[in-house]
Design a protein around this motif. Structure first.
Motif, PDB file in Angstrom:
ATOM      1  N   ALA A  56       0.842  -1.193   0.000  1.00  0.00           N
ATOM      2  CA  ALA A  56       0.000   0.000   0.000  1.00  0.00           C
ATOM      3  C   ALA A  56       0.877   1.243   0.000  1.00  0.00           C
ATOM      4  O   ALA A  56       1.862   1.317   0.742  1.00  0.00           O
ATOM      5  CB  ALA A  56      -0.907   0.001   1.229  1.00  0.00           C
ATOM      6  N   TYR A  57       0.516   2.216  -0.829  1.00  0.00           N
ATOM      7  CA  TYR A  57       1.247   3.474  -0.950  1.00  0.00           C
ATOM      8  C   TYR A  57       0.241   4.614  -0.837  1.00  0.00           C
ATOM      9  O   TYR A  57      -0.768   4.628  -1.549  1.00  0.00           O
ATOM     10  CB  TYR A  57       1.976   3.548  -2.295  1.00  0.00           C
ATOM     11  N   LEU A  58       0.510   5.558   0.078  1.00  0.00           N
ATOM     12  CA  LEU A  58      -0.373   6.693   0.281  1.00  0.00           C
ATOM     13  C   LEU A  58       0.412   7.989   0.266  1.00  0.00           C
ATOM     14  O   LEU A  58       1.563   8.024   0.705  1.00  0.00           O
ATOM     15  CB  LEU A  58      -1.058   6.635   1.648  1.00  0.00           C
ATOM     16  N   GLU A  59      -0.218   9.027  -0.216  1.00  0.00           N
ATOM     17  CA  GLU A  59       0.288  10.384  -0.075  1.00  0.00           C
ATOM     18  C   GLU A  59      -0.717  11.107   0.804  1.00  0.00           C
ATOM     19  O   GLU A  59      -1.914  11.149   0.492  1.00  0.00           O
ATOM     20  CB  GLU A  59       0.431  11.060  -1.431  1.00  0.00           C
ATOM     21  N   ILE A  60      -0.225  11.645   1.928  1.00  0.00           N
ATOM     22  CA  ILE A  60      -1.102  12.262   2.922  1.00  0.00           C
ATOM     23  C   ILE A  60      -0.644  13.676   3.244  1.00  0.00           C
ATOM     24  O   ILE A  60       0.521  14.012   3.063  1.00  0.00           O
ATOM     25  CB  ILE A  60      -1.151  11.416   4.210  1.00  0.00           C
ATOM     26  N   GLU A  61      -1.576  14.482   3.736  1.00  0.00           N
ATOM     27  CA  GLU A  61      -1.259  15.865   4.116  1.00  0.00           C
ATOM     28  C   GLU A  61      -0.411  15.916   5.375  1.00  0.00           C
ATOM     29  O   GLU A  61       0.507  16.719   5.471  1.00  0.00           O
ATOM     30  CB  GLU A  61      -2.552  16.655   4.338  1.00  0.00           C
TER      31      GLU A  61
END
Length: 106
Positions: A56-61
């Motif tokens: 899983a790969y996420l870009e978050i604030e």
């Protein structure tokens, strides 16, 4: 706005690949909205069919904003929904190992 990139690995049962994909293809609108509300801009999950490992790969604030996602009712409902398909903890959250970022090319 800067983003933080995070990644983890999980496991899905080998006989549940199609169902796991189907459920994500039909992601509940309220789950999508909650992810966005908790600062997710991009979220991808990849499957290694040979092992059942998920990446899983996420870009978050922000990590602070993201950390509160697991406290939401919709997240808990999603975990309960996904529990039969994958390795989970006693609270039905996915067994997940966070990965350390060692390289990034912008």
């Amino acid at each position: 706005m800067s983003v933080t990139r995070i990644a983890s690995v999980m496991s899905v049962y080998k006989d549940q690949y199609e169902e796991y994909k189907r459920r994500h293809d039909e992601l509940w609108p309220e789950m999508k909205a909650e992810l966005k509300a908790h600062g997710v801009h991009n979220y991808s999950i990849f499957l290694d069919e040979a092992s059942g490992r998920l990446f899983a790969y996420l870009e978050i604030e922000s990590e602070e904003k993201w950390s509160k996602m697991s406290e939401t009712a919709i997240c808990r409902k999603w975990w309960d929904y996904m529990e039969p398909l994958m390795e989970t903890n006693p609270d039905n959250s996915p067994v997940s190992t966070e990965l350390k970022n060692v390289f990034y090319l912008a």
